[in-house]
Enzyme design. Sequence first.
Site, PDB file in Angstrom:
ATOM      1  N   LYS A   1       0.858  -1.185   0.000  1.00  0.00           N
ATOM      2  CA  LYS A   1       0.000   0.000   0.000  1.00  0.00           C
ATOM      3  C   LYS A   1       0.894   1.235   0.000  1.00  0.00           C
ATOM      4  O   LYS A   1       1.735   1.416   0.885  1.00  0.00           O
ATOM      5  CB  LYS A   1      -0.906   0.019   1.229  1.00  0.00           C
ATOM      6  CG  LYS A   1      -1.881   1.183   1.262  1.00  0.00           C
ATOM      7  CD  LYS A   1      -2.940   1.073   0.163  1.00  0.00           C
ATOM      8  CE  LYS A   1      -4.045   0.115   0.568  1.00  0.00           C
ATOM      9  NZ  LYS A   1      -5.157   0.092  -0.421  1.00  0.00           N
TER      10      LYS A   1
ATOM     11  N   THR B   1      -3.535  -5.296   0.901  1.00  0.00           N
ATOM     12  CA  THR B   1      -2.904  -3.981   1.052  1.00  0.00           C
ATOM     13  C   THR B   1      -3.728  -3.097   1.982  1.00  0.00           C
ATOM     14  O   THR B   1      -3.178  -2.238   2.666  1.00  0.00           O
ATOM     15  CB  THR B   1      -2.734  -3.284  -0.310  1.00  0.00           C
ATOM     16  OG1 THR B   1      -4.005  -3.002  -0.886  1.00  0.00           O
ATOM     17  CG2 THR B   1      -1.922  -4.157  -1.260  1.00  0.00           C
TER      18      THR B   1
ATOM     19  N   HIS C   1      21.597  25.021 -12.565  1.00  0.00           N
ATOM     20  CA  HIS C   1      22.446  26.014 -13.202  1.00  0.00           C
ATOM     21  C   HIS C   1      21.892  27.429 -13.027  1.00  0.00           C
ATOM     22  O   HIS C   1      20.692  27.678 -13.127  1.00  0.00           O
ATOM     23  CB  HIS C   1      22.571  25.709 -14.694  1.00  0.00           C
ATOM     24  CG  HIS C   1      23.108  24.333 -14.970  1.00  0.00           C
ATOM     25  ND1 HIS C   1      24.383  23.956 -14.634  1.00  0.00           N
ATOM     26  CD2 HIS C   1      22.525  23.241 -15.542  1.00  0.00           C
ATOM     27  CE1 HIS C   1      24.579  22.699 -14.987  1.00  0.00           C
ATOM     28  NE2 HIS C   1      23.471  22.242 -15.534  1.00  0.00           N
TER      29      HIS C   1
END
Length: 295
Positions: free
Chosen positions: A12, A57, A241
Amino acid sequence: MTHTLGLNQYGKAESRVVRIVRDTRRHEIRDLTVSTSLRGDFADAHVSGDQAAVLPTDTQKNTAFAYAKLHGVTSAEDYAIALGTRLLEACPAAESAQVKVEEHGWDRIGDHSFVRRGGSVRTAAVTVGRDATHVLSGISGLALLNTTDSEFQGFLKDEFTTLAETGDRVLATSLVARWRHTDVDGVDWNASHEAVTATLLETFAGTYSRALQETLYAMGGAALDAQPGLAEIRFSAPNLHHFLVDFSGFDVDGLSNDGEVFIAADRPYGLIEAQVVRDGVPPADHAWLAVAGFC
Protein backbone atom coordinates in the site's frame (compact mmCIF):
# COMPACT_ATOMS: atom_id res chain seq x y z
CA MET A 1 4.85 -22.88 -20.71
CA THR A 2 7.41 -20.42 -22.06
CA HIS A 3 7.52 -18.00 -19.17
CA THR A 4 7.81 -17.84 -15.39
CA LEU A 5 7.07 -15.25 -12.76
CA GLY A 6 10.00 -13.01 -11.92
CA LEU A 7 10.60 -10.67 -9.01
CA ASN A 8 7.45 -9.24 -7.51
CA GLN A 9 6.18 -7.39 -4.48
CA TYR A 10 2.99 -5.68 -3.43
CA GLY A 11 1.83 -3.19 -0.84
CA LYS A 12 0.00 0.00 0.00
CA ALA A 13 1.58 3.23 -1.19
CA GLU A 14 1.52 6.70 0.35
CA SER A 15 -0.80 6.39 3.33
CA ARG A 16 -0.96 9.80 4.99
CA VAL A 17 -0.46 9.11 8.69
CA VAL A 18 -0.63 12.04 11.11
CA ARG A 19 0.02 11.29 14.79
CA ILE A 20 -0.81 13.97 17.37
CA VAL A 21 0.28 13.46 20.97
CA ARG A 22 -2.18 15.12 23.37
CA ASP A 23 -0.79 13.92 26.71
CA THR A 24 -0.26 17.51 27.87
CA ARG A 25 -1.55 20.91 26.81
CA ARG A 26 1.57 21.24 24.62
CA HIS A 27 0.81 18.93 21.70
CA GLU A 28 3.32 17.16 19.43
CA ILE A 29 2.81 16.25 15.77
CA ARG A 30 4.43 13.73 13.42
CA ASP A 31 3.28 13.93 9.81
CA LEU A 32 4.20 10.91 7.69
CA THR A 33 3.66 9.51 4.22
CA VAL A 34 3.99 5.74 4.64
CA SER A 35 4.42 3.09 1.93
CA THR A 36 4.58 -0.61 2.75
CA SER A 37 5.37 -3.65 0.63
CA LEU A 38 5.83 -7.40 1.05
CA ARG A 39 8.17 -9.65 -0.92
CA GLY A 40 8.11 -13.44 -0.84
CA ASP A 41 6.32 -16.50 -2.16
CA PHE A 42 3.24 -14.98 -3.78
CA ALA A 43 3.43 -16.92 -7.02
CA ASP A 44 -0.01 -18.51 -6.58
CA ALA A 45 -1.64 -15.08 -6.46
CA HIS A 46 -0.12 -14.25 -9.85
CA VAL A 47 -0.31 -17.60 -11.59
CA SER A 48 -3.67 -18.96 -10.44
CA GLY A 49 -5.31 -16.07 -8.63
CA ASP A 50 -5.13 -17.87 -5.26
CA GLN A 51 -5.05 -15.17 -2.57
CA ALA A 52 -4.64 -17.46 0.46
CA ALA A 53 -1.11 -16.19 1.22
CA VAL A 54 -1.84 -12.54 0.50
CA LEU A 55 -2.18 -10.06 3.35
CA PRO A 56 -4.39 -7.38 1.73
CA THR A 57 -2.90 -3.98 1.05
CA ASP A 58 -5.87 -2.54 2.95
CA THR A 59 -4.70 -4.47 6.03
CA GLN A 60 -1.21 -3.03 5.56
CA LYS A 61 -2.73 0.46 5.50
CA ASN A 62 -4.79 -0.21 8.62
CA THR A 63 -1.73 -1.55 10.43
CA ALA A 64 0.22 1.58 9.55
CA PHE A 65 -2.45 3.74 11.20
CA ALA A 66 -2.89 1.42 14.19
CA TYR A 67 0.85 1.30 14.90
CA ALA A 68 1.05 5.09 14.93
CA LYS A 69 -1.02 4.75 18.12
CA LEU A 70 0.03 1.34 19.50
CA HIS A 71 3.78 1.83 19.00
CA GLY A 72 3.95 5.60 18.61
CA VAL A 73 6.20 7.68 16.36
CA THR A 74 9.33 8.80 18.15
CA SER A 75 11.23 8.70 14.85
CA ALA A 76 10.57 7.64 11.28
CA GLU A 77 13.06 4.78 11.60
CA ASP A 78 11.77 3.38 14.89
CA TYR A 79 8.17 3.45 13.66
CA ALA A 80 9.13 1.81 10.36
CA ILE A 81 11.03 -1.00 12.10
CA ALA A 82 8.05 -1.74 14.34
CA LEU A 83 5.58 -1.63 11.46
CA GLY A 84 7.74 -3.80 9.21
CA THR A 85 8.23 -6.36 11.99
CA ARG A 86 4.48 -6.58 12.54
CA LEU A 87 3.72 -7.03 8.82
CA LEU A 88 6.30 -9.79 8.53
CA GLU A 89 4.76 -11.59 11.51
CA ALA A 90 1.28 -11.26 10.00
CA CYS A 91 2.25 -12.68 6.58
CA PRO A 92 4.05 -16.08 6.76
CA ALA A 93 4.62 -16.18 2.98
CA ALA A 94 6.64 -12.95 3.07
CA GLU A 95 10.42 -13.06 3.10
CA SER A 96 10.71 -9.39 3.94
CA ALA A 97 8.60 -6.37 4.69
CA GLN A 98 9.66 -2.93 3.62
CA VAL A 99 8.44 0.36 5.01
CA LYS A 100 9.29 3.69 3.41
CA VAL A 101 8.55 6.87 5.31
CA GLU A 102 8.67 10.51 4.31
CA GLU A 103 8.32 12.86 7.27
CA HIS A 104 6.97 16.36 6.69
CA GLY A 105 8.12 18.91 9.24
CA TRP A 106 5.95 21.35 11.19
CA ASP A 107 7.36 24.27 13.19
CA ARG A 108 5.69 25.20 16.44
CA ILE A 109 3.94 28.57 16.77
CA GLY A 110 2.01 27.75 19.95
CA ASP A 111 1.18 24.93 22.35
CA HIS A 112 -1.14 23.36 19.79
CA SER A 113 -0.42 25.45 16.69
CA PHE A 114 2.05 24.73 13.90
CA VAL A 115 3.14 26.05 10.51
CA ARG A 116 4.17 23.63 7.78
CA ARG A 117 7.92 23.67 7.20
CA GLY A 118 8.94 24.08 3.59
CA GLY A 119 11.88 22.54 1.84
CA SER A 120 13.51 19.24 2.67
CA VAL A 121 11.81 16.01 3.71
CA ARG A 122 13.24 13.46 6.13
CA THR A 123 13.18 9.93 4.74
CA ALA A 124 13.61 6.39 6.02
CA ALA A 125 13.51 3.06 4.23
CA VAL A 126 13.46 -0.02 6.46
CA THR A 127 13.60 -3.61 5.23
CA VAL A 128 12.74 -6.19 7.88
CA GLY A 129 13.77 -9.70 6.83
CA ARG A 130 13.63 -13.07 8.53
CA ASP A 131 17.33 -12.85 9.41
CA ALA A 132 18.24 -9.18 9.41
CA THR A 133 16.88 -5.63 9.42
CA HIS A 134 18.35 -2.91 7.19
CA VAL A 135 17.85 0.81 7.74
CA LEU A 136 18.43 3.68 5.33
CA SER A 137 18.01 7.15 6.75
CA GLY A 138 17.99 10.18 4.53
CA ILE A 139 16.83 13.54 3.37
CA SER A 140 15.43 14.76 0.06
CA GLY A 141 14.82 18.14 -1.49
CA LEU A 142 17.59 19.79 0.52
CA ALA A 143 18.10 23.05 -1.38
CA LEU A 144 21.70 24.25 -1.14
CA LEU A 145 23.46 27.19 -2.80
CA ASN A 146 26.89 28.80 -2.68
CA THR A 147 27.18 32.21 -4.35
CA THR A 148 30.94 31.84 -4.87
CA ASP A 149 33.94 29.60 -4.10
CA SER A 150 32.94 27.33 -6.97
CA GLU A 151 34.52 26.86 -10.37
CA PHE A 152 34.34 24.52 -13.36
CA GLN A 153 37.44 24.45 -15.53
CA GLY A 154 39.76 22.09 -17.38
CA PHE A 155 37.03 19.74 -18.58
CA LEU A 156 37.17 17.58 -21.68
CA LYS A 157 36.11 19.31 -24.88
CA ASP A 158 35.11 18.14 -28.35
CA GLU A 159 33.52 19.68 -31.44
CA PHE A 160 30.14 19.95 -29.70
CA THR A 161 31.41 21.68 -26.56
CA THR A 162 30.17 25.25 -26.16
CA LEU A 163 30.31 25.58 -22.38
CA ALA A 164 32.75 28.26 -21.29
CA GLU A 165 35.11 27.62 -18.42
CA THR A 166 34.48 29.65 -15.27
CA GLY A 167 36.53 30.37 -12.19
CA ASP A 168 33.61 31.77 -10.20
CA ARG A 169 30.07 30.45 -10.41
CA VAL A 170 26.92 29.87 -8.37
CA LEU A 171 26.74 26.25 -7.16
CA ALA A 172 23.21 25.08 -6.37
CA THR A 173 21.47 21.76 -5.95
CA SER A 174 18.39 20.07 -4.49
CA LEU A 175 20.10 17.21 -2.71
CA VAL A 176 18.92 13.69 -2.08
CA ALA A 177 21.11 11.86 0.46
CA ARG A 178 20.61 8.41 1.95
CA TRP A 179 22.90 6.72 4.44
CA ARG A 180 23.08 3.06 5.47
CA HIS A 181 23.53 2.08 9.09
CA THR A 182 25.81 -0.80 10.07
CA ASP A 183 23.69 -1.62 13.13
CA VAL A 184 20.08 -0.92 14.07
CA ASP A 185 20.19 -1.64 17.81
CA GLY A 186 20.32 1.23 20.26
CA VAL A 187 20.52 3.99 17.65
CA ASP A 188 19.20 7.42 18.60
CA TRP A 189 17.62 7.96 15.19
CA ASN A 190 16.70 11.60 15.71
CA ALA A 191 20.13 12.59 17.03
CA SER A 192 21.85 10.67 14.24
CA HIS A 193 19.73 12.33 11.54
CA GLU A 194 20.33 15.79 12.95
CA ALA A 195 24.08 15.18 13.20
CA VAL A 196 24.46 13.86 9.66
CA THR A 197 22.38 16.70 8.23
CA ALA A 198 24.42 19.28 10.15
CA THR A 199 27.67 17.77 8.86
CA LEU A 200 26.43 17.84 5.27
CA LEU A 201 25.46 21.51 5.58
CA GLU A 202 28.70 22.54 7.27
CA THR A 203 30.79 20.75 4.67
CA PHE A 204 28.88 22.19 1.73
CA ALA A 205 29.33 25.70 3.13
CA GLY A 206 33.00 25.21 4.00
CA THR A 207 34.30 23.43 0.88
CA TYR A 208 35.87 25.22 -2.08
CA SER A 209 34.40 23.41 -5.06
CA ARG A 210 36.19 22.66 -8.29
CA ALA A 211 33.17 20.53 -9.26
CA LEU A 212 29.95 19.34 -7.66
CA GLN A 213 31.50 15.86 -7.66
CA GLU A 214 34.29 17.09 -5.37
CA THR A 215 31.78 18.71 -3.03
CA LEU A 216 29.69 15.53 -2.73
CA TYR A 217 32.78 13.43 -1.98
CA ALA A 218 33.84 15.87 0.72
CA MET A 219 30.35 15.85 2.24
CA GLY A 220 30.17 12.06 2.24
CA GLY A 221 33.62 11.67 3.77
CA ALA A 222 32.83 14.16 6.51
CA ALA A 223 29.58 12.36 7.37
CA LEU A 224 31.31 8.97 7.63
CA ASP A 225 34.15 10.44 9.69
CA ALA A 226 31.69 12.00 12.13
CA GLN A 227 29.34 9.01 12.36
CA PRO A 228 31.10 5.66 12.96
CA GLY A 229 27.77 3.82 12.77
CA LEU A 230 27.37 4.56 9.07
CA ALA A 231 28.50 2.15 6.37
CA GLU A 232 27.97 4.38 3.36
CA ILE A 233 26.18 7.42 2.04
CA ARG A 234 24.84 8.07 -1.44
CA PHE A 235 23.92 11.30 -3.16
CA SER A 236 21.78 12.33 -6.08
CA ALA A 237 22.40 15.97 -6.86
CA PRO A 238 21.00 17.94 -9.79
CA ASN A 239 23.31 20.78 -10.77
CA LEU A 240 20.82 23.66 -10.75
CA HIS A 241 22.45 26.01 -13.20
CA HIS A 242 22.53 29.78 -12.73
CA PHE A 243 23.54 31.58 -15.91
CA LEU A 244 24.85 35.13 -15.84
CA VAL A 245 22.52 37.50 -17.69
CA ASP A 246 24.22 39.22 -20.62
CA PHE A 247 23.63 42.98 -20.37
CA SER A 248 25.91 43.79 -23.31
CA GLY A 249 23.02 44.24 -25.73
CA PHE A 250 21.26 46.82 -23.54
CA ASP A 251 21.76 50.47 -24.51
CA VAL A 252 22.02 51.68 -20.92
CA ASP A 253 25.04 53.63 -19.69
CA GLY A 254 26.79 52.13 -16.69
CA LEU A 255 24.82 48.87 -16.74
CA SER A 256 27.12 45.96 -16.05
CA ASN A 257 26.69 42.52 -14.58
CA ASP A 258 29.58 41.61 -12.34
CA GLY A 259 28.22 38.31 -11.08
CA GLU A 260 25.06 39.83 -9.64
CA VAL A 261 22.06 38.90 -11.85
CA PHE A 262 21.41 35.36 -13.01
CA ILE A 263 18.85 33.27 -14.86
CA ALA A 264 17.94 30.26 -12.72
CA ALA A 265 17.30 27.36 -15.10
CA ASP A 266 15.39 24.34 -13.79
CA ARG A 267 15.94 22.04 -16.83
CA PRO A 268 17.80 20.50 -18.44
CA TYR A 269 20.27 19.98 -15.64
CA GLY A 270 23.38 17.98 -14.93
CA LEU A 271 22.71 15.11 -12.53
CA ILE A 272 25.61 14.06 -10.34
CA GLU A 273 25.32 10.84 -8.32
CA ALA A 274 27.96 9.37 -6.04
CA GLN A 275 28.51 6.83 -3.28
CA VAL A 276 31.05 7.18 -0.46
CA VAL A 277 31.79 3.92 1.37
CA ARG A 278 33.59 3.29 4.62
CA ASP A 279 36.74 1.17 4.13
CA GLY A 280 36.40 -2.40 5.35
CA VAL A 281 32.60 -2.45 5.55
CA PRO A 282 31.02 -5.44 3.79
CA PRO A 283 28.94 -4.46 0.76
CA ALA A 284 25.18 -4.41 1.09
CA ASP A 285 22.74 -6.61 -0.75
CA HIS A 286 22.07 -4.38 -3.71
CA ALA A 287 18.76 -6.11 -4.41
CA TRP A 288 17.16 -4.65 -1.28
CA LEU A 289 18.98 -1.36 -1.72
CA ALA A 290 17.52 -0.96 -5.20
CA VAL A 291 14.02 -1.76 -3.98
CA ALA A 292 14.50 0.73 -1.16
CA GLY A 293 15.24 3.44 -3.71
CA PHE A 294 18.83 3.95 -2.56
CA CYS A 295 19.79 6.68 -5.02
